[in-house]
Design a protein around this motif. Structure first.
Motif, short mmCIF file in Angstrom:
data_model
loop_
_atom_site.label_atom_id
_atom_site.label_comp_id
_atom_site.label_asym_id
_atom_site.label_seq_id
_atom_site.Cartn_x
_atom_site.Cartn_y
_atom_site.Cartn_z
N ILE A 123 65.08 20.67 -7.72
CA ILE A 123 65.93 21.77 -8.17
C ILE A 123 67.29 21.68 -7.48
O ILE A 123 67.39 21.19 -6.35
CB ILE A 123 65.27 23.14 -7.86
N ARG A 124 68.33 22.12 -8.19
CA ARG A 124 69.65 22.30 -7.58
C ARG A 124 69.88 23.78 -7.35
O ARG A 124 69.81 24.58 -8.28
CB ARG A 124 70.75 21.71 -8.45
N ILE A 125 70.18 24.14 -6.11
CA ILE A 125 70.42 25.53 -5.74
C ILE A 125 71.92 25.71 -5.54
O ILE A 125 72.51 25.10 -4.65
CB ILE A 125 69.67 25.90 -4.45
N LYS A 126 72.54 26.52 -6.39
CA LYS A 126 73.99 26.76 -6.30
C LYS A 126 74.26 27.99 -5.45
O LYS A 126 73.66 29.05 -5.66
CB LYS A 126 74.58 26.93 -7.69
N LEU A 127 75.17 27.85 -4.51
CA LEU A 127 75.54 28.94 -3.61
C LEU A 127 76.82 29.61 -4.09
O LEU A 127 77.52 29.10 -4.96
CB LEU A 127 75.70 28.40 -2.19
N GLU A 128 77.13 30.76 -3.50
CA GLU A 128 78.25 31.57 -3.97
C GLU A 128 79.60 30.91 -3.78
O GLU A 128 80.55 31.17 -4.52
CB GLU A 128 78.24 32.93 -3.26
N ASP A 129 79.73 30.06 -2.77
CA ASP A 129 81.02 29.43 -2.48
C ASP A 129 81.21 28.11 -3.23
O ASP A 129 82.05 27.29 -2.86
CB ASP A 129 81.17 29.19 -0.97
N GLU A 130 80.40 27.88 -4.29
CA GLU A 130 80.45 26.69 -5.15
C GLU A 130 79.72 25.50 -4.54
O GLU A 130 79.60 24.45 -5.19
CB GLU A 130 81.90 26.28 -5.47
N SER A 131 79.27 25.60 -3.29
CA SER A 131 78.48 24.52 -2.72
C SER A 131 77.08 24.55 -3.33
O SER A 131 76.69 25.53 -3.98
CB SER A 131 78.39 24.66 -1.20
N HIS A 132 76.28 23.49 -3.13
CA HIS A 132 74.94 23.47 -3.69
C HIS A 132 74.00 22.61 -2.84
O HIS A 132 74.45 21.80 -2.03
CB HIS A 132 74.93 22.98 -5.15
N ILE A 133 72.71 22.84 -3.07
CA ILE A 133 71.65 22.10 -2.38
C ILE A 133 70.78 21.42 -3.42
O ILE A 133 70.29 22.07 -4.35
CB ILE A 133 70.78 23.05 -1.53
N ASP A 134 70.61 20.11 -3.29
CA ASP A 134 69.67 19.37 -4.13
C ASP A 134 68.39 19.16 -3.34
O ASP A 134 68.42 18.56 -2.26
CB ASP A 134 70.28 18.04 -4.55
N LEU A 135 67.27 19.66 -3.87
CA LEU A 135 66.01 19.70 -3.13
C LEU A 135 64.89 19.10 -3.96
O LEU A 135 64.84 19.28 -5.18
CB LEU A 135 65.69 21.15 -2.75
N ALA A 136 64.00 18.39 -3.29
CA ALA A 136 62.82 17.81 -3.94
C ALA A 136 61.62 17.97 -3.03
O ALA A 136 61.75 18.00 -1.80
CB ALA A 136 63.05 16.33 -4.26
N ALA A 137 60.43 18.10 -3.64
CA ALA A 137 59.19 18.29 -2.88
C ALA A 137 58.08 17.45 -3.50
O ALA A 137 57.97 17.33 -4.73
CB ALA A 137 58.80 19.76 -2.86
N LEU A 138 57.24 16.87 -2.63
CA LEU A 138 56.08 16.06 -3.04
C LEU A 138 54.90 16.41 -2.16
O LEU A 138 55.06 16.75 -0.98
CB LEU A 138 56.39 14.56 -2.91
N GLY A 139 53.70 16.32 -2.75
CA GLY A 139 52.49 16.56 -1.98
C GLY A 139 52.03 15.31 -1.24
O GLY A 139 52.14 14.20 -1.75
#
Length: 320
Positions: free
Chosen positions: A157-173
């Motif tokens: 998922i890409r998480i967009k923050l209020e200041d236009e920055s973002h976090i690209d996150l991935a998870a695996l078992g």
């Protein structure tokens, strides 16, 4: 008796000339102002349509960039999982922070989390300054933890923050239900602005005095404008934009009043691209650029015609 008739006749002629002159001026003003409004609407609409195309193209590029970035983060998490399962001989729970830091740097990640089956953090590393707990709270934990039951499944998922920055996150078992491995990469607001510099450069190249004020907002937040004082503010903070938003009808230009300054009015319109709202407006003085000039020309021509007629009448009367 003849003098009285002549006086009445001249008064009648002058009154008729004044009435005709006023009618001509009113008609001229209406036609000229309508032409100026049409030209202003066409100019604003052309600008908005162009920016709409640029925003849509940028959206496609951003979508492709997002997909590539999430794929890269997922591959990095897969690499860490493989190293934990095959290269690290020690138990996962006993891995110290230096090992997590080395794994993050080797895979170009800003953070790593190890979660148990309940979603509690067993181990963590963060170099972004955001904090692992804050990042984790931005995710859908139920979907993330679902990867524990299906090793082939991944959560990205890409998480967009209020200041236009973002976090690209991935998870695996992890195998053997040892937990869920989460990795993320943080992109700062300054870097995002550099990436989106193409649209910003186009907008900044539009002169507010000629092209009007151009505003691009994501939701109600203004992200780009050729009036830099508006960037970072909300649409509701500017009365003109708020009125355009409430009354905007796409390609139709509307008249808005500046409540802060009742003597100044604006004309503007709004349209929407795939991800952005695009506003354009200009001061009424920039709209009616030729109206008063045309009225003065017509007034001068009419006065010249009246003077010519009076001279002909005077000369005819003198000869008679």
């Amino acid at each position: 008796m003849m003098n009285n008739k002549r006086t009445i006749s001249w008064k009648y002629i002058v009154s008729l000339e004044i009435i005709v002159g006023l009618l001509i001026l009113i008609i001229t003003f209406a036609i000229a102002s309508n032409i100026d409004m049409k030209n202003a609407e066409k100019s604003l609409l052309t600008t908005v349509e162009y920016m709409k195309e640029q925003c849509n193209d940028s959206g496609l590029r951003d979508l492709a960039s997002e997909a590539k970035s999430l794929l890269r983060v997922t591959e990095s998490v897969e690499q860490i999982r493989w190293r934990l399962e095959h290269e690290e001989a020690q138990d996962i729970d006993s891995i110290n922070s230096s090992v997590w830091e080395a794994l993050a740097k080797d895979t170009y990640l800003d953070g790593i989390l190890l979660l148990d089956e309940k979603g509690d953090i067993l181990a963590e590393y963060d170099s972004s300054g955001l904090g692992c707990t804050k990042v984790l709270n931005m995710t859908d934990k139920s979907s993330l933890l679902d990867t524990l039951s299906f090793r082939e499944k991944s959560y990205a998922i890409r998480i967009k923050l209020e200041d236009e920055s973002h976090i690209d996150l991935a998870a695996l078992g992890l195998s053997g239900n040892e937990g869920v491995l989460v990795g993320y990469y943080y992109t700062s607001a300054s870097y995002v602005q550099i990436i989106n510099n193409a649209i910003r450069a186009i907008v900044s190249g539009l002169d507010p005095e000629i092209n009007g004020v151009i505003v691009i907002s994501q939701g109600n937040q203004i992200v780009i404008s050729n009036d830099r004082t508006l960037e970072g503010t909300m649409i509701e903070d500017t009365l003109i934009l708020k009125e355009i938003m409430e009354r905007g009808t796409g390609s139709k230009m509307i008249h808005t009043r500046n409540k802060a300054n009742p003597l100044r009015h604006h004309f503007g319109l709004m349209d929407k691209s795939k991800d952005y709202y695009i506003y354009a407006y200009m001061d009424e003085r920039k709209v009616f650029t030729s109206t008063f000039t045309n009225v003065l020309y017509v007034l001068f021509a009419y006065l010249l015609l009246v003077i010519t007629i009076h001279m002909l009448l005077w000369r005819t009367e003198k000869i008679y």
